[in-house]
Scaffold this active site. Structure first.
Site, PDB file in Angstrom:
ATOM      1  N   SER A 255      55.961  18.504  36.268  1.00  0.00           N
ATOM      2  CA  SER A 255      57.128  19.392  36.009  1.00  0.00           C
ATOM      3  C   SER A 255      58.275  18.532  35.008  1.00  0.00           C
ATOM      4  O   SER A 255      59.332  18.837  35.172  1.00  0.00           O
ATOM      5  CB  SER A 255      57.898  19.814  37.333  1.00  0.00           C
TER       6      SER A 255
ATOM      7  N   LYS B 152      58.742  27.022  34.468  1.00  0.00           N
ATOM      8  CA  LYS B 152      57.816  26.642  33.637  1.00  0.00           C
ATOM      9  C   LYS B 152      56.147  27.346  33.822  1.00  0.00           C
ATOM     10  O   LYS B 152      55.500  27.289  33.076  1.00  0.00           O
ATOM     11  CB  LYS B 152      57.536  25.263  34.001  1.00  0.00           C
TER      12      LYS B 152
ATOM     13  N   SER C 274      62.510  25.123  38.493  1.00  0.00           N
ATOM     14  CA  SER C 274      61.100  24.829  37.703  1.00  0.00           C
ATOM     15  C   SER C 274      59.919  25.683  37.814  1.00  0.00           C
ATOM     16  O   SER C 274      58.981  25.539  37.173  1.00  0.00           O
ATOM     17  CB  SER C 274      60.596  23.310  38.127  1.00  0.00           C
TER      18      SER C 274
ATOM     19  N   LYS D  82      52.976  25.859  41.847  1.00  0.00           N
ATOM     20  CA  LYS D  82      54.296  25.230  41.061  1.00  0.00           C
ATOM     21  C   LYS D  82      55.196  24.910  41.944  1.00  0.00           C
ATOM     22  O   LYS D  82      55.641  25.967  42.909  1.00  0.00           O
ATOM     23  CB  LYS D  82      54.662  26.090  39.990  1.00  0.00           C
TER      24      LYS D  82
END
Length: 562
Positions: A116, A59, A56, A219
């Site tokens: 997420s 993203k 992820s 993140k």
């Protein structure tokens, strides 16, 4: 005595089997990279350029593309995106979007950055580029523009797919660009929770944000193939680090490794250093425009009816000003040399009306123009006389077309050509002609005899006052109109007991968030309850964004109208 060891061995084997079943089949490869965010210089690297599954962390690029689209004006935070079936069917983690649902972009950004959410990431990509495939191509192009040379994207959310890879180095570069290129949106990565429109979402990175002092993003990511990944940013004093870890065995292990990397790296960088901001990418992502299919109108399918009408229409009537030109064009050409020779042959001979240049009407003279110098007039007369004398073949039968030339009015003589015309009418003048005596007309046109301009008045007459009304000029009121009529909002930052405390807060925030409050005006309002620090002359969007950022810092903030 004999059965006990057998029972013990059976229990030991059972525990070992359960332990092996609980362990993953193969641990994900480990990689790490730490850089000084102020300069981009590496501090630590381990397998930093090995191509691995980013999970992820993908993203981060999806959000970067969305911020870029907002900045370029292609979309806005309140733009509504329609959710496709593909986006609604993405596996968890997800926001819970439904096919056909419309939702504002701001909520999709919060869901993708904080929770997420995979469905939100796919919806962002499809809304910006028309399809996820086109969006991933733009993502890869942007990665090249940012210097991420070992990155390739195949989806917008980061789930494992062949040909989808990145490195710890590249993800750290992307995190640095998010911090410097879009500081107005960077606070998204430090929020512990947010309103995503249809649900309240919690941060997947809240454990590290709460545990590590100075951490403010960025993140997390996890898949079985990638392991536990994290790109983090933290600040201590004037120093800031950005680091990435790939292949953690658990959330706790990943956070522990990141803590050790940051702690050791903070001690290895200077407190003050010249900041070198990253260059913005020069790639321009082409906007995908969805045009409605409109059937062609009957007029558009006809075989150019306008052209047929123009061909069948009669020609326009001749203008009066062009009549004499058309008549003259239909007559035989006139021998002007013969006409000039006949005009200069004798002073008493009648001059044909068609060539009476000296008596024909001329344009009105320009004010302030001077007659040509006498020597230029003499040279022009000599040239005309030579041309007349060299014409040895007089055309006796040449017609001067007097009626035609007489019918067309001649313009009034120009004052600059008056001396030349007079010289043509008198070809028998001697070579050294005496200096002509200026006439009354020529004197009127000379520069020396022209009237002097009126002196400029030293008195300034204001447009708002009557002519000559110079009394009480202080009564005029100057009204300053704001350049941006939308900057009628501000933010209130709580109450303080002294004005000095309120001033210090405003100054500190202005220095800390110059990009947000640079165009605002600081103001301390003295109320009955205390001193209220305010930033005014903001747009409504900037005021709301300021309060969101202040809220993440536990600073009281409310949006007010100026």
């Amino acid at each position: 005595m004999i059965r006990f060891p057998k029972a013990f061995r059976l229990i030991r084997h059972a525990v070992l089997a359960m332990t092996l079943l609980a362990m993953p089949a193969a641990a994900a490869p480990f990689a790490a990279y730490v850089m000084d965010a102020r300069t981009g210089q590496p501090i630590y690297r381990q397998n930093a350029d090995t191509r691995l599954h980013p999970a992820s962390l993908t993203k981060m690029m999806t959000l970067y593309m969305a911020f870029h689209a907002i900045e370029s004006g292609r979309v806005r935070l309140d733009s509504r995106f329609t959710i496709s079936t593909k986006a609604a069917n993405e596996p968890p983690s997800k926001l819970g979007l439904r096919a056909g649902q419309q939702i504002e972009l701001r909520y999709l950004l919060r869901a993708a950055a904080i929770k997420s959410a995979n469905d939100a990431a796919t919806a962002i990509g499809e809304g910006l580029a028309g399809s996820e495939e086109a969006f991933t191509q733009q993502m890869t192009q942007m990665a090249r523009a940012l210097g991420m040379n070992n990155t390739q994207f195949r989806n917008a959310h980061g789930l494992t797919r062949e040909g989808h890879f990145s490195t710890a180095h590249d993800m750290s570069l992307l995190g640095r660009h998010l911090f410097y290129d879009f500081p107005q949106y960077y606070n998204l990565f430090s929020r512990r929770s947010a309103d995503a429109g249809i649900a309240q979402v919690a941060s997947t990175n809240r454990r590290f944000l709460d545990a590590y002092s100075g951490a403010d993003g960025i993140k997390t990511g996890y898949t079985r193939a990638a392991g536990f990944n994290l790109t983090a940013s933290a600040q201590r004093g004037n120093r800031r680090l950005i680091a990435t870890v790939f292949g953690g065995t658990s959330t706790a292990h990943r956070n522990q490794v990141m803590t050790e990397l940051l702690d050791s790296s903070f001690t290895r960088i200077p407190d003050r250093v010249r900041e070198v901001k990253p260059q913005r990418p020069r790639m321009l992502v082409q906007a995908t425009t969805r045009r409605a299919q409109v059937p062609a109108s009957p007029a558009a399918t006809q075989a150019e009816p306008q052209r047929m009408v123009l061909q069948a229409s009669p020609p326009p009537s001749t203008r009066p000003a062009q009549a004499s030109s058309l008549v003259a064009a239909a007559t035989p050409p006139v021998d002007l040399t013969e006409a000039l020779r006949q005009a200069g042959a004798t002073a008493t001979a009648p001059v044909p009306p068609g060539v009476a240049l000296a008596r024909s009407a001329r344009p009105r003279s320009r004010p302030g123009s001077a007659a040509p110098a006498p020597d230029q007039a003499d040279q022009f007369a000599e040239a005309i006389a030579t041309a007349v004398a060299s014409d040895a073949a007089p055309a006796a039968s040449a017609s001067l077309a007097a009626p035609v030339l007489a019918a067309s009015a001649r313009p009034a003589p120009s004052p600059r050509r008056s001396a030349s015309i007079a010289a043509v009418a008198q070809p028998e003048a001697p070579a050294a002609a005496p200096e002509p005596t200026p006439t009354a007309t020529e004197g009127a046109l000379s520069l020396n005899s022209s009237a002097a301009p009126r002196p400029r008045s030293e008195t300034v007459i204001l447009a708002a006052m009557g002519e000559g009304d110079l009394g009480n000029p202080e009564a005029l009121e100057v009204v300053r109109r704001p350049t941006d009529s939308g900057r009628n909002w501000g933010v209130s930052l709580g109450l303080y007991t002294t004005q000095a405390e309120a001033d210090r807060l405003l100054l500190s925030l202005a220095l800390q968030d110059g990009n947000l409050f640079g165009a605002a005006r600081r103001h301390v309002a003295n109320t009955n309850r205390g001193f209220e620090p305010r930033f005014v002359n903001l747009s409504k969007g900037h005021a709301q964004l300021a309060c969101e950022r202040m809220g993440s810092r536990s600073q009281p903030c409310s949006v007010i109208a100026n």
